[in-house]
Design a protein around this motif. Structure first.
Motif, mmCIF file in Angstrom:
data_model
loop_
_atom_site.group_PDB
_atom_site.id
_atom_site.type_symbol
_atom_site.label_atom_id
_atom_site.label_comp_id
_atom_site.label_asym_id
_atom_site.label_seq_id
_atom_site.Cartn_x
_atom_site.Cartn_y
_atom_site.Cartn_z
ATOM 1 N N LEU A 194 47.995 34.928 21.939
ATOM 2 C CA LEU A 194 48.778 36.019 22.507
ATOM 3 C C LEU A 194 48.549 36.134 24.017
ATOM 4 C CD1 LEU A 194 50.695 38.314 21.607
ATOM 5 C CD2 LEU A 194 48.674 39.775 21.511
ATOM 6 N N GLY A 195 47.311 35.980 24.456
ATOM 7 C CA GLY A 195 47.008 36.013 25.886
ATOM 8 C C GLY A 195 47.632 34.848 26.630
ATOM 9 N N PHE A 196 47.597 33.676 26.031
ATOM 10 C CA PHE A 196 48.202 32.501 26.656
ATOM 11 C C PHE A 196 49.708 32.668 26.782
ATOM 12 C CE2 PHE A 196 50.152 28.266 26.283
ATOM 13 C CZ PHE A 196 49.638 27.690 27.436
ATOM 14 N N LEU A 197 50.351 33.157 25.734
ATOM 15 C CA LEU A 197 51.805 33.376 25.786
ATOM 16 C C LEU A 197 52.155 34.452 26.815
ATOM 17 C CD1 LEU A 197 52.787 33.166 22.022
ATOM 18 C CD2 LEU A 197 53.198 31.480 23.825
ATOM 19 N N GLY A 198 51.337 35.473 26.925
ATOM 20 C CA GLY A 198 51.562 36.500 27.939
ATOM 21 C C GLY A 198 51.427 35.945 29.344
ATOM 22 N N LEU A 199 50.458 35.082 29.564
ATOM 23 C CA LEU A 199 50.270 34.463 30.880
ATOM 24 C C LEU A 199 51.429 33.542 31.235
ATOM 25 C CD1 LEU A 199 48.304 34.071 33.263
ATOM 26 C CD2 LEU A 199 47.363 32.131 32.016
ATOM 27 N N VAL A 200 51.902 32.766 30.279
ATOM 28 C CA VAL A 200 53.046 31.880 30.509
ATOM 29 C C VAL A 200 54.305 32.696 30.778
ATOM 30 C CG1 VAL A 200 54.558 30.178 29.417
ATOM 31 C CG2 VAL A 200 52.092 29.929 29.257
#
Length: 44
Positions: A14-20
């Motif tokens: 979820l954090g990675f998708l938010g950063l992308v």
């Protein structure tokens, strides 16, 4: 233990998708301005 790993993996994903998403949709345009600075060279 497996449940904790699944929850941790979910939050990392979820954090990675938010950063992308922020990188593609956020306002990341650089502010450009012209700068000039005078220099004096002490050449002998």
């Amino acid at each position: 233990m497996i449940r904790l790993i699944k929850i941790l993996f979910f939050f990392v994903l979820l954090g990675f998708l938010g950063l992308v998403g922020y990188a593609y949709l956020g306002d990341l345009d650089p502010n450009q301005s012209e700068r000039t600075q005078t220099m004096t060279l002490d050449v002998n």
